[in-house]
Design an enzyme around this catalytic site. Structure first.
Site, mmCIF file in Angstrom:
data_model
loop_
_atom_site.group_PDB
_atom_site.id
_atom_site.type_symbol
_atom_site.label_atom_id
_atom_site.label_comp_id
_atom_site.label_asym_id
_atom_site.label_seq_id
_atom_site.Cartn_x
_atom_site.Cartn_y
_atom_site.Cartn_z
ATOM 1 N N SER A 15 1.295 1.381 1.566
ATOM 2 C CA SER A 15 0.527 2.572 1.217
ATOM 3 C C SER A 15 1.259 3.441 0.213
ATOM 4 O O SER A 15 0.661 4.345 -0.367
ATOM 5 C CB SER A 15 0.183 3.382 2.469
ATOM 6 O OG SER A 15 1.285 3.480 3.313
ATOM 7 N N HIS A 64 -4.854 -2.572 -0.090
ATOM 8 C CA HIS A 64 -4.562 -1.390 0.739
ATOM 9 C C HIS A 64 -5.765 -1.044 1.606
ATOM 10 O O HIS A 64 -6.770 -0.526 1.121
ATOM 11 C CB HIS A 64 -4.177 -0.211 -0.170
ATOM 12 C CG HIS A 64 -3.747 1.003 0.581
ATOM 13 N ND1 HIS A 64 -3.968 2.281 0.144
ATOM 14 C CD2 HIS A 64 -3.102 1.134 1.764
ATOM 15 C CE1 HIS A 64 -3.482 3.140 1.024
ATOM 16 N NE2 HIS A 64 -2.957 2.466 2.017
ATOM 17 N N GLU A 82 -8.333 -0.537 -1.443
ATOM 18 C CA GLU A 82 -7.821 -0.345 -2.807
ATOM 19 C C GLU A 82 -7.116 -1.637 -3.223
ATOM 20 O O GLU A 82 -6.188 -2.082 -2.541
ATOM 21 C CB GLU A 82 -6.827 0.827 -2.848
ATOM 22 C CG GLU A 82 -7.469 2.185 -2.599
ATOM 23 C CD GLU A 82 -6.470 3.338 -2.613
ATOM 24 O OE1 GLU A 82 -6.865 4.450 -2.950
ATOM 25 O OE2 GLU A 82 -5.284 3.128 -2.287
ATOM 26 N N ASN A 102 -4.569 8.577 -1.788
ATOM 27 C CA ASN A 102 -3.451 9.442 -1.404
ATOM 28 C C ASN A 102 -3.016 10.361 -2.537
ATOM 29 O O ASN A 102 -2.355 11.358 -2.309
ATOM 30 C CB ASN A 102 -2.254 8.616 -0.915
ATOM 31 C CG ASN A 102 -2.423 8.260 0.551
ATOM 32 O OD1 ASN A 102 -3.084 8.987 1.296
ATOM 33 N ND2 ASN A 102 -1.843 7.156 0.955
HETATM 34 P P1 NAI Z 1 3.351 -0.775 12.614
HETATM 35 O O1 NAI Z 1 4.685 -0.230 12.884
HETATM 36 O O2 NAI Z 1 2.244 -0.524 13.574
HETATM 37 O O3 NAI Z 1 3.473 -2.379 12.464
HETATM 38 C C1 NAI Z 1 4.445 -3.013 11.685
HETATM 39 C C2 NAI Z 1 4.767 -4.348 12.354
HETATM 40 O O4 NAI Z 1 5.555 -5.105 11.458
HETATM 41 C C3 NAI Z 1 5.569 -4.189 13.648
HETATM 42 O O5 NAI Z 1 4.902 -4.887 14.682
HETATM 43 C C4 NAI Z 1 6.927 -4.795 13.289
HETATM 44 O O6 NAI Z 1 7.508 -5.474 14.400
HETATM 45 C C5 NAI Z 1 6.563 -5.775 12.200
HETATM 46 N N1 NAI Z 1 7.653 -6.094 11.294
HETATM 47 C C6 NAI Z 1 8.590 -5.255 10.779
HETATM 48 N N2 NAI Z 1 9.395 -5.933 9.933
HETATM 49 C C7 NAI Z 1 8.952 -7.219 9.897
HETATM 50 C C8 NAI Z 1 9.345 -8.392 9.193
HETATM 51 N N3 NAI Z 1 10.365 -8.367 8.354
HETATM 52 N N4 NAI Z 1 8.642 -9.513 9.394
HETATM 53 C C9 NAI Z 1 7.602 -9.560 10.239
HETATM 54 N N5 NAI Z 1 7.186 -8.483 10.950
HETATM 55 C C10 NAI Z 1 7.844 -7.318 10.762
HETATM 56 O O7 NAI Z 1 2.965 -0.294 11.146
HETATM 57 P P2 NAI Z 1 1.525 -0.146 10.471
HETATM 58 O O8 NAI Z 1 1.041 1.235 10.654
HETATM 59 O O9 NAI Z 1 0.668 -1.297 10.893
HETATM 60 O O10 NAI Z 1 1.900 -0.283 8.918
HETATM 61 C C11 NAI Z 1 2.171 -1.531 8.319
HETATM 62 C C12 NAI Z 1 2.053 -1.402 6.814
HETATM 63 O O11 NAI Z 1 0.767 -0.916 6.478
HETATM 64 C C13 NAI Z 1 3.038 -0.426 6.169
HETATM 65 O O12 NAI Z 1 3.391 -0.932 4.913
HETATM 66 C C14 NAI Z 1 2.212 0.854 6.041
HETATM 67 O O13 NAI Z 1 2.686 1.693 5.029
HETATM 68 C C15 NAI Z 1 0.867 0.271 5.706
HETATM 69 N N6 NAI Z 1 -0.277 1.114 5.980
HETATM 70 C C16 NAI Z 1 -0.346 1.853 7.129
HETATM 71 C C17 NAI Z 1 -1.449 2.657 7.396
HETATM 72 C C18 NAI Z 1 -1.541 3.453 8.647
HETATM 73 O O14 NAI Z 1 -2.423 4.324 8.752
HETATM 74 N N7 NAI Z 1 -0.693 3.217 9.642
HETATM 75 C C19 NAI Z 1 -2.572 2.752 6.431
HETATM 76 C C20 NAI Z 1 -2.434 1.874 5.298
HETATM 77 C C21 NAI Z 1 -1.317 1.129 5.087
#
Ligand code: NAI
Length: 482
Positions: free
Chosen positions: A118, A139, A151, A189
């Site tokens: 993001s 995105h 996006e 954003n």
């Molecule tokens: P989250 O913390 O819920 O999930 C991330 C997951 O990735 C965790 O389960 C973690 O164990 C795993 N992980 C971390 N490093 C890893 C690796 N090297 N290999 C495999 N798995 C790995 O985070 P979330 O909120 O799902 O965000 C994920 C991505 O999406 C980020 O880049 C975030 O910026 C983006 N994003 C998040 C939004 C939101 O509202 N939370 C909206 C749009 C994008």
């Protein structure tokens, strides 16, 4: 090229990855789900089973379709090959780059890697990759199954056909995709920054209370006011996004974060999740008191100007005279003026008039709700009655330029205009992104058409003159439309 029948690997089974896996499986893709944390992918699948069961129970999904979708998702305990990898891991440049190196060693050359980042530059993420042209931003918005927007972010090296294939795929999944360049904040954003920033400016200047700001923007059609929305997002998260957009724009002062929000973060008043932000929870934003009114007497009533606000006055006061070719919009009642804000304060206007007659300025009534901010030059006996007669619940605030809604909408339009100027998106893309990514009641260019470019530019010029900083400088794109 097409990705429509692709086998998909989702990496990261957290909030976003699980939602992406669900949407892909429901669109008939075979989906492998991997997470570095042991057991996380299985747990995500188990949770998805509950979600799909819930949809079946509510009659929104056939039981068979739910079973089939679930059966298509396979938790895996190592990276595996796929036609399309969608990455949704931790928001960290080095960790994501490391993952892409591992993937490139495994994937066929024609595979596509899509990142759900993001805030990190897709261009920067592609650096060092063997095939940077195969990396694209995809995105999604949270919650993924419900939010329509995707996006599609092209970095400097992204091949156009890769971006187009991801765009088409998102469309096939029932999403609305918009193309954007890899610039700080992408579309949503970035354009959304003023929604928070203007509220924080008003609070810093002690011009209005959070509940007044929220009520007025809700009345303008936003689902949540900016203060309650920041409380929901979390001040730590919102402050971090603002700070990253600020830094990524080489500290352009128009994106300057707010000391008001910094204070909240420092105090640990992070919003809903900590029980306190602008408001205390679970109570949330207090309701504003109702306001009674009586329409004042006037010997002479004149409706000034043209457009939707003037028409509203004309309808409410059918016996009033009309002065269509006026340089202001509103109602003249004997010597007093009730004027739509043009970016000047009530006091500025009153001082400029010979007789120092009373002036009230009121906010842009975009509506459906009644709350409407106003400010007076100080010597107005009954501004509330005139505005109440139009069906508004007038809310007094300090006499600052652009009040609440007008300055916020003007700045959202200005930011969108800059995004178009810089090739981040086109006008239609900006409108779709803001309506579908953050549920705005209209797109910035739709507001521009409704309000009129001349009025928006005049208001911004006056804000710029008043504050004398970088924040309110006008986008060349917007000035050219007048
Ligand atoms: P989250 O913390 O819920 O999930 C991330 C997951 O990735 C965790 O389960 C973690 O164990 C795993 N992980 C971390 N490093 C890893 C690796 N090297 N290999 C495999 N798995 C790995 O985070 P979330 O909120 O799902 O965000 C994920 C991505 O999406 C980020 O880049 C975030 O910026 C983006 N994003 C998040 C939004 C939101 O509202 N939370 C909206 C749009 C994008």
């Amino acid at each position: 090229m097409t990705l429509n029948d692709s086998r998909i690997l989702v990496v990261g089974a957290g909030l976003m990855g699980a939602g992406i896996a669900q949407v892909a499986a429901q669109a008939n893709h075979d989906v492998a789900l991997f997470d570095a944390r042991p057991g996380a992918a299985e747990a995500a699948k188990a949770k998805l089973a509950q979600t799909l069961d819930g949809l079946v129970a509510k009659g929104r999904l056939a039981a068979e379709a739910a079973q089939e979708a679930l059966a298509r998702i396979t938790p895996v305990d190592a990276l595996c090959t796929a036609d399309l990898v969608i990455e949704a891991i931790v928001e960290n440049l080095d960790v994501k780059r490391g993952l892409f190196a591992d993937l490139e060693a495994l994937l066929p050359a024609e595979a596509v890697i899509a990142t759900n980042t993001s805030s990190i530059s897709v261009t920067a993420l592609a650096r060092g990759m063997k095939r940077p042209e195969r990396l694209v931003g995809m995105h999604f918005f949270n919650p993924v199954p419900l939010m329509k927007l995707v996006e599609v972010v092209s970095g400097l090296g992204t091949a156009p056909e890769v971006a187009q294939a991801v765009f088409d795929l998102a469309h096939r999944w029932g999403k609305t995709a918009v193309h954007t360049r890899s610039t700080p904040g992408f579309i949503v954003n970035r354009i959304a920054r003023p929604y928070y920033a203007e509220a924080l400016m008003l609070l810093q200047d002690r011009a209005a209370r959070p509940e007044l700001i929220d009520a007025c923007l809700r009345a303008a059609g936003f689902r949540m006011g900016p203060c309650e929305l920041m409380d929901l997002i979390g001040h730590d998260t919102n402050f971090a996004v603002t700070s990253s957009v600020f830094a990524a724009n080489f500290f352009d002062r128009r994106f300057t974060p707010s000391l008001v929000q910094q204070e909240l973060v420092d105090a640990g008043f992070l919003g809903r999740k900590s029980g306190r932000g602008f408001y205390r929870y679970p109570e949330g934003a207090p309701a504003l008191p109702g306001c009674g009114f009586a329409v004042p007497d006037a010997k002479r009533l004149v409706v000034h100007g043209q457009g939707f606000v003037a028409e509203r006055f004309a309808a409410a006061f059918p016996h009033a005279e009309r002065q269509v070719l006026s340089d202001w919009v509103g109602l003249e009642a004997d010597r007093a003026q009730v004027r739509l804000t043009d970016g000047r304060t009530a006091r500025e206007i009153a001082v400029g008039r010979e007789l120092q007659a009373p002036v009230v300025v009121f906010d842009l009534p975009l509506g459906p709700g009644p709350d409407l901010a106003y400010a007076t030059s100080g010597n107005f006996s009954d501004p509330v009655g005139w505005l109440s007669a139009l069906g508004f619940a007038p809310r007094e605030m300090v006499d600052v330029p652009g009040l609440v809604v007008a300055r916020t909408i003007a700045m959202l339009i200005n930011e969108a205009a800059d995004a178009v100027q810089q090739g981040v998106c086109d006008e239609g893309g900006a409108d779709a992104a803001m309506k579908l990514g953050v549920n705005y009641p209209a797109g910035p260019f739709e507001w521009l058409g409704h309000w009129g470019a001349g009025a928006v530019v005049a208001l911004l010029d006056r804000l710029d003159a008043h504050y004398r900083g970088e924040r309110y400088r006008i986008s060349p794109y917007l000035r050219h439309t007048t």
